[in-house]
Design a protein around this motif. Sequence first.
Motif, PDB file in Angstrom:
ATOM      1  N   GLU A 168       7.365   7.331 -10.199  1.00  0.00           N
ATOM      2  CA  GLU A 168       8.702   6.974  -9.724  1.00  0.00           C
ATOM      3  C   GLU A 168       9.378   5.953 -10.650  1.00  0.00           C
ATOM      4  N   VAL A 169       8.558   5.005 -11.175  1.00  0.00           N
ATOM      5  CA  VAL A 169       9.088   3.970 -12.052  1.00  0.00           C
ATOM      6  C   VAL A 169       8.496   4.163 -13.436  1.00  0.00           C
ATOM      7  N   SER A 172      -3.216   8.299   6.609  1.00  0.00           N
ATOM      8  CA  SER A 172      -1.957   8.996   6.326  1.00  0.00           C
ATOM      9  C   SER A 172      -1.519   8.784   4.883  1.00  0.00           C
ATOM     10  N   GLN A 173      -1.720   7.575   4.358  1.00  0.00           N
ATOM     11  CA  GLN A 173      -1.315   7.299   2.984  1.00  0.00           C
ATOM     12  C   GLN A 173      -2.252   7.952   1.977  1.00  0.00           C
ATOM     13  N   ILE A 174      -3.558   7.936   2.255  1.00  0.00           N
ATOM     14  CA  ILE A 174      -4.508   8.627   1.374  1.00  0.00           C
ATOM     15  C   ILE A 174      -4.241  10.125   1.398  1.00  0.00           C
ATOM     16  N   ASN A 175      -3.863  10.635   2.558  1.00  0.00           N
ATOM     17  CA  ASN A 175      -3.495  12.047   2.671  1.00  0.00           C
ATOM     18  C   ASN A 175      -2.293  12.372   1.788  1.00  0.00           C
ATOM     19  N   GLN A 176      -1.332  11.453   1.707  1.00  0.00           N
ATOM     20  CA  GLN A 176      -0.157  11.667   0.858  1.00  0.00           C
ATOM     21  C   GLN A 176      -0.552  11.762  -0.613  1.00  0.00           C
ATOM     22  N   VAL A 177      -1.556  11.003  -1.007  1.00  0.00           N
ATOM     23  CA  VAL A 177      -1.979  10.991  -2.405  1.00  0.00           C
ATOM     24  C   VAL A 177      -2.815  12.222  -2.754  1.00  0.00           C
ATOM     25  N   LEU A 178      -3.746  12.590  -1.868  1.00  0.00           N
ATOM     26  CA  LEU A 178      -4.742  13.607  -2.215  1.00  0.00           C
ATOM     27  C   LEU A 178      -4.471  14.993  -1.646  1.00  0.00           C
ATOM     28  N   LEU A 179      -3.957  15.054  -0.422  1.00  0.00           N
ATOM     29  CA  LEU A 179      -3.971  16.327   0.301  1.00  0.00           C
ATOM     30  C   LEU A 179      -2.604  16.810   0.757  1.00  0.00           C
ATOM     31  N   PHE A 206      -2.848  -0.047  -5.315  1.00  0.00           N
ATOM     32  CA  PHE A 206      -3.503   0.685  -4.231  1.00  0.00           C
ATOM     33  C   PHE A 206      -4.764  -0.050  -3.776  1.00  0.00           C
ATOM     34  N   LEU A 207      -5.650  -0.356  -4.724  1.00  0.00           N
ATOM     35  CA  LEU A 207      -6.921  -1.013  -4.385  1.00  0.00           C
ATOM     36  C   LEU A 207      -6.698  -2.452  -3.924  1.00  0.00           C
ATOM     37  N   PHE A 226       0.836  -1.205   0.000  1.00  0.00           N
ATOM     38  CA  PHE A 226       0.000   0.000   0.000  1.00  0.00           C
ATOM     39  C   PHE A 226       0.870   1.255   0.000  1.00  0.00           C
ATOM     40  N   VAL A 227       1.912   1.257   0.842  1.00  0.00           N
ATOM     41  CA  VAL A 227       2.838   2.391   0.868  1.00  0.00           C
ATOM     42  C   VAL A 227       3.555   2.517  -0.469  1.00  0.00           C
ATOM     43  N   TYR A 228       3.968   1.380  -1.029  1.00  0.00           N
ATOM     44  CA  TYR A 228       4.671   1.392  -2.311  1.00  0.00           C
ATOM     45  C   TYR A 228       3.775   1.964  -3.411  1.00  0.00           C
TER      46      TYR A 228
END
Length: 663
Positions: free
Chosen positions: A228-229, A615-622, A240-241, A219-221
């Motif tokens: 990145e790749v 926290s991870q969804i926050n990294q993606v969206l916000l 992600f899903l 999920f983090v990856y």
Amino acid sequence: MQNKIFLKNARYWAKDYAIYLLTIVFSISLIYSFNLLVFSEDIQRLSNGMNVLTGVIIFLSFAIVWVLGWLIHYMAKFMMKKRSREFGMYMLLGVPNKTIASLFAGEQALIGSVGFLLSLVIGSLLYQVLAMMVICFFGASYHLKLAFSWEAFGLTLLYTVCMYGSAILRLRSYLKNAEIHELLYLDREGEEEVRQERKGSLLAFFFYLFLGICGCFVFVYSVYLEGEVPYSGEYSGWYFLGSMAVILLCIYKIYTHMTYFLTRTVLSKGDFKYGKDRLFLLRGLTAKLNTIGKTLGILALLLTITLTAMQMGVLFEKFFQAQADNIISFDVAMSGNKEKIEEQQLEEKLEQRLQKQYGITFGHSYPIYQNPDDTLYTYTGLDGYLEFTPVMAYGDFQLLWKALGYEELSLGKQEYLLLTSEKIQERSRREEVPALEIQGETYQLKELSSRPFSTGSGLHGTGFLVVLPDEAAETFPVYHTCYVFETKKEIPANEGMELSQWLSENGAYDVSGDYRKNAVDEFMVASDTRASQNSVFVTFAFSLFYVGLIFACCAAAILAVQQLSDGVSYKHRYEILSYLGADEGKMQGLVLKQMIFYFFIPVAIPIPVSIFLASQINQVLLADLITVKAFCMAIAISIGLFFLVYFIYFLATYLGYRKRVLE
């Protein structure tokens, strides 16, 4: 005679399962109040974006109805098991299966009907609270008035019929075909038969624990995979899903095998389990978990979704507030090609119209320069479409800064000011902001400010703006020219659409849609922009809290009913303790510890997992606007709200259980 039994049983079971019934009434009330909200003309008039709320709430209602339908079926089946001997005795006395099935179905229908009628009253009151929150959030005045909508009434009735109808039909069909011996011994059956060996179940527990940890790493990856790749962006969504599905599956499986973990680890150690009250508490806990493992797994999934949804709801509130401040700081702002604007006299016409309708207290036109150096663009990590450095001359900046009422910022000859978000300001405390090389000279950062200054809309950049001394700024080519105005009267929220149409009629926009031919590339009215942002916030945040609150109540209600229903059967255990010399204070303490254990276990895993997911969804969206401090505050607020609801159920369960086992 049958009607008397019917009414007596309905009253008795409604009283015995009051927590569950109050949860259903509150949930349907919340559904009705949200339906009133989305069909309210007063709410729809606040912003053109509010019509999206209708579709979102109706879509989420299907998921909520499914969960509530599962809760109603689960509790109806639970009641039927508790009354199975009663129904078996009816059959021994010659009462037909069809009559028994109709009797039970009628009781459930009566309880559902009364709950629906109560929900209409309570939902109307809840609507007043929701409407006041939304209208006040938009800065409008709220007036209390009676609200009713046939659309809201019809939808809520349809949802209620679907929830209760599916449960009643399934259990009615079961009772019509049940046999006497099956009903007489139905209450002795566990919720699930455990056929696995303890060793295998313990291995399964650690396997799903390991698989869940691997899912978290994937999920983090997936969050950082995009860009990145090479060529990996198309797969990041599936990672992600997929990883989220694995995490949720593992939570469910871990709880279904938790009994074996406790019995083979905690209870297998003699020195530990015999200390204090551990044996009594843990043995009772494992016995309970052994019979409701499947249900506990489902509740853990609901609680994980609930906590994540509530955390994201608070985060969205902070994100949209920060975004609204960064988009526009002036009442009216326009930018574009200066020559074309002057050729069509757009600035003069706009100023005349604003002066006539609202009055002007401040107006200024100024250029934004284009520094091709992308050093700060790289440093900030912003994904904006302006990959260069937008620059403003210090002379223009002073006038605008003063007009907004901010404290003056000084600037030296070889210094620059950086205006950006709190997120970048937070980063600057850990990493030094790079210097700028201009005409062979080095300019050092003088000060970084996160005060709202239209740095997130394209007017002054797409995330940051640099202020340089006039002579340094004027060495760069002009990107576009800005025109800003402050008005005496507040401009209505939807006036921006009319002004945009007026600009189009005056030739500001080319009908061919060619952006390069337009005189104006950005036009914004503050009230309109804030209304649009508020409508998006209401849609996201209110919807997430809508789901989270109902799911939290459903999970807590099942936990409460499970414990209260065991009160009578567990009473003899406390009687034995009293014979062994335990006083009433000691037994009350044991009841409290038992409730704490029982209510803590279902949230022990969902709380850290939900924080991780948020926290991870926050990294993606916000991530561009949410600081670490804001994120921690949002997590604390959301978990605090959840535990406020959870504690109410805990307290009601503790008091009811204590009364049943100690009296």
